[in-house]
Design a protein around this motif. Structure first.
Motif, PDB file in Angstrom:
ATOM      1  N   PRO A 129       1.585   1.947  -5.806  1.00 18.39           N
ATOM      2  CA  PRO A 129       2.127   3.265  -6.163  1.00 18.39           C
ATOM      3  C   PRO A 129       3.212   3.737  -5.204  1.00 18.39           C
ATOM      4  N   LYS A 130       4.319   4.186  -5.795  1.00 18.54           N
ATOM      5  CA  LYS A 130       5.423   4.811  -5.057  1.00 18.54           C
ATOM      6  C   LYS A 130       6.149   3.875  -4.099  1.00 18.54           C
TER       7      LYS A 130
ATOM      8  N   ARG B 164       6.648  -3.743  -4.307  1.00 20.58           N
ATOM      9  CA  ARG B 164       5.406  -4.123  -3.640  1.00 20.58           C
ATOM     10  C   ARG B 164       4.249  -4.045  -4.634  1.00 20.58           C
ATOM     11  N   PHE B 165       3.249  -4.891  -4.401  1.00 18.78           N
ATOM     12  CA  PHE B 165       2.106  -4.988  -5.305  1.00 18.78           C
ATOM     13  C   PHE B 165       0.817  -5.057  -4.489  1.00 18.78           C
ATOM     14  N   LEU B 166      -0.283  -4.766  -5.161  1.00 10.53           N
ATOM     15  CA  LEU B 166      -1.599  -4.791  -4.531  1.00 10.53           C
ATOM     16  C   LEU B 166      -2.518  -5.739  -5.287  1.00 10.53           C
ATOM     17  N   ALA B 167      -3.103  -6.674  -4.566  1.00 10.47           N
ATOM     18  CA  ALA B 167      -4.165  -7.502  -5.130  1.00 10.47           C
ATOM     19  C   ALA B 167      -5.479  -6.824  -4.777  1.00 10.47           C
TER      20      ALA B 167
END
Length: 309
Positions: free
Chosen positions: A66-67, A71-74
């Motif tokens: 978010p925001k 970038r990404f989250l696993a």
């Protein structure tokens, strides 16, 4: 699906919480999406510290951060994270455990895959690394470590762990309990974090227990940073919200309207401060302690008479 090695540096700009989320940039998105539902191994690069391969977890899903553009989250599957009982070195006999990191002569190569934060990991290499970090006979090793079995008769059951496949070990609760207990006890040098006592029974077995800060049944993990080494009574009190740890990560909180003063004086260190592991990477995570304060402390859970009654 496909297994991966994920690099982690404690002082990185990426906001990892190893048992909850792994933060990564767009170039690794395809590999991470392909690994959803499968297992990964965490790895500490040379410039970040000495650990090498140090834990496993399973990727639940991948979402945009978010925001933060690019970038990404696993998101890590709840309850899947597990510290290795022993860290696995980057090299064995001078050779990398990952074929992608070796040159034609089997020796380490520089550049290329060695600089990737996310690396694909063949099944056989994954199994070898896990076998080195989480031995098949870990339950047996723990039962016989101090002579007599810790939980009474049962060596026949422990021996069955010798042949357990990798994935069965990673998901089997009794195995994970042993791995967590060993890691937490070792981190605190077998000393209760709140009383300061290091008690052993007649056979030399440590009496200190490994308490989950956020319980497994409430989405907690088997990360050493989600653990505290506590005596049996203090473990009981911690689980029932009678004691906790303040935001500074050291001050011991006591529900004084529910715990008699003489009990506090007998059980808690006079200075009222937590003994923390020497290695900062093993210290209780602030988010776990906050969870306990907000969800357990002060909300006393009924479970029979208090040990001091």
């Amino acid at each position: 699906m496909g297994k991966l090695v994920l690099l982690h540096k404690a002082d990185s700009i990426y906001e990892d919480e190893l048992d909850v989320v792994y933060d990564f940039p767009r170039p690794y998105l395809k590999a991470m999406q392909a690994a959803v539902g499968d297992w990964i191994v965490y790895y500490e690069p040379v410039k970040a510290g000495p650990r090498g391969y140090f834990a496993v977890a399973k990727i639940d899903r991948v979402i945009p951060k978010p925001k933060v553009e690019g970038r990404f989250l696993a998101l890590i599957a709840p309850g899947s994270f597990l510290d290795f009982d022993r860290t696995v070195p980057r090299l064995l006999d001078g050779r990398p455990l990952e074929a992608a990191l070796a040159g034609p002569d089997g020796r380490p190569k520089s550049g290329g895959a060695t600089q990737l934060a996310v690396r694909r990991l063949p099944e056989a290499e994954f199994a070898r690394i896990v076998d080195l970090g989480l031995p098949q006979d870990l339950e047996h090793l723990e039962e016989t470590r101090y002579g007599a079995p810790e939980t009474g008769p049962g060596l026949e059951d422990a021996a069955a762990a010798f042949a357990r496949p990798v994935l069965e070990r990673l998901t089997r609760r009794p195995y994970r309990d042993v791995a967590f207990r060993r890691k937490v006890r070792e981190a605190y040098d077998h000393r209760c974090a709140m009383s300061g006592l290091r008690l052993r029974n007649g056979g030399g077995r440590p009496e200190v227990q490994a308490a989950h800060i956020q319980p497994v049944e409430r989405q907690g993990s088997d990360w050493v940073r989600n653990g505290l080494a506590l005596s049996g009574t203090l473990h009981w009190m911690f689980d029932r919200g009678l004691v906790s740890v303040a935001e500074d990560g050291e001050t011991i909180l006591v529900s004084r309207n529910k715990v008699p003063g003489d009990v506090v004086a007998r059980l808690i260190r006079p200075e009222g401060r937590l003994i923390r592991p020497a290695d900062p990477q093993n210290r209780p995570h602030p988010d776990k302690l906050r969870w306990h304060r907000e969800n357990v402390f002060g909300q006393v859970l009924a479970a029979g008479p208090a040990p001091w009654d």
